[in-house]
Design an enzyme around this catalytic site. Sequence first.
Site, PDB file in Angstrom:
ATOM      1  N   LYS A 193       0.699  -1.270  -0.074  1.00 16.49           N
ATOM      2  CA  LYS A 193       0.047  -0.064   0.027  1.00 16.49           C
ATOM      3  C   LYS A 193       1.030   1.228   0.234  1.00 16.49           C
ATOM      4  CE  LYS A 193      -3.867  -2.327   2.309  1.00 16.49           C
ATOM      5  NZ  LYS A 193      -4.461  -2.664   3.579  1.00 16.49           N
ATOM      6  N   GLN A 196      -4.670  -1.703   9.670  1.00 13.37           N
ATOM      7  CA  GLN A 196      -4.745  -2.979   9.061  1.00 13.37           C
ATOM      8  C   GLN A 196      -5.236  -3.949   9.989  1.00 13.37           C
ATOM      9  OE1 GLN A 196      -3.708  -3.190   5.671  1.00 13.37           O
ATOM     10  NE2 GLN A 196      -4.080  -5.575   6.297  1.00 13.37           N
ATOM     11  N   ASP A 209     -11.117   2.554   3.803  1.00 12.48           N
ATOM     12  CA  ASP A 209     -11.444   1.203   3.438  1.00 12.48           C
ATOM     13  C   ASP A 209     -12.895   1.209   3.261  1.00 12.48           C
ATOM     14  OD1 ASP A 209      -9.300  -0.294   3.068  1.00 12.48           O
ATOM     15  OD2 ASP A 209      -9.026  -0.743   5.289  1.00 12.48           O
TER      16      ASP A 209
END
Length: 306
Positions: free
Chosen positions: A52, A96, A119
């Site tokens: 990422k 995460q 997200d």
Amino acid sequence: MAQILDGIGIRNQILEECKERVAKLAAARRPPGLTVILVGDDPASHIYVRNKIKACEEIGIRSQRLTPPADISTGELVALVEQLNAADDVDGILVQMPLPSQIDSKRVLLAISPEKDVDGLHPLNAGNLATNRPGPRPCTPSGIIQILKRCQIPIAGRRAVVVGRSDLVGKPMALLLLHEHATVTICHSKTVDLPGVCREADILVAAMGRPALITADYIKPGATVIDVGTNRISDRSVAERIFARAPEKLADFDKKGGLLVGDVHPVEVAERAGAYTPVPGGVGPLTIAMLMVNTIEIAERRLGLC
Ligand code: NAP
């Protein structure tokens, strides 16, 4: 033979478009900013986060990776998220998953400002998706919509079957297909006659985490099959079952001591589908590309440039 839907090519296309948008933002105000919080030492998470950050660097998004100690408490992590919520130059916040077991993941995800939720997993954004209002969408399903659209696979009026009902993939996937006017069925572990339901699909999305479970018997001839599954297999008997007719893949398995396979049988789908996403190289590359898109869209909104 079926058409292979090339996720890497589409990812590259999207990243090129992202570069232009980032350059415009940087020229007008400042580059977008993404902060990733990584807790603990899950090796897969480290790889995902590294990829990422690399994608951010490639297209000019300013990124930072925070690695609080593995024994951080839920309260401390929530406090860190709240600091980032208040930071002007942070557009997107990503925590995460999975988090260490002492942490209440739901509380942490709820603490992220819905505005900065790259997200798209905050319940408010899940509601925005359900009601088709603007807001960040979960990256993997929105990447799949990009694959379908950019490969000119018609969605409106088609029968779509999504196998898997997670908040991360299955449910948002079904809603996005519905908003594109597909007729959608969601399947899960209690579905009766899964092969029969799957065989009705013009578009079949497999998101179960079950190596090569979707065999020819589940696929309507000519259907588009999207394989979200990412399963590392290390058992040779499983590899033999999957690659009985692909000796070169079996040799690859022996050389590497394991292989990545999807939820769809890689040999049978190629013989029966009209088009399909391979694993690797199908859906996976799109997930990070859509994270970049979400970060840019949030920055454009926050800076009043859209
Ligand atoms: P998850 O949270 O474990 O959900 C799996 C879903 O599949 C559940 O709804 C489960 O049903 C259903 N399921 C499991 N076994 C089944 C069976 N035999 N028949 C029918 N349904 C079954 O997984 P997830 O987070 O959605 O991820 C799914 C897969 O996608 C995993 O392999 C994951 O690694 C992969 N993934 C890939 C990407 C990418 O970027 N490529 C991103 C995210 C996830 P119940 O609800 O009834 O238990």
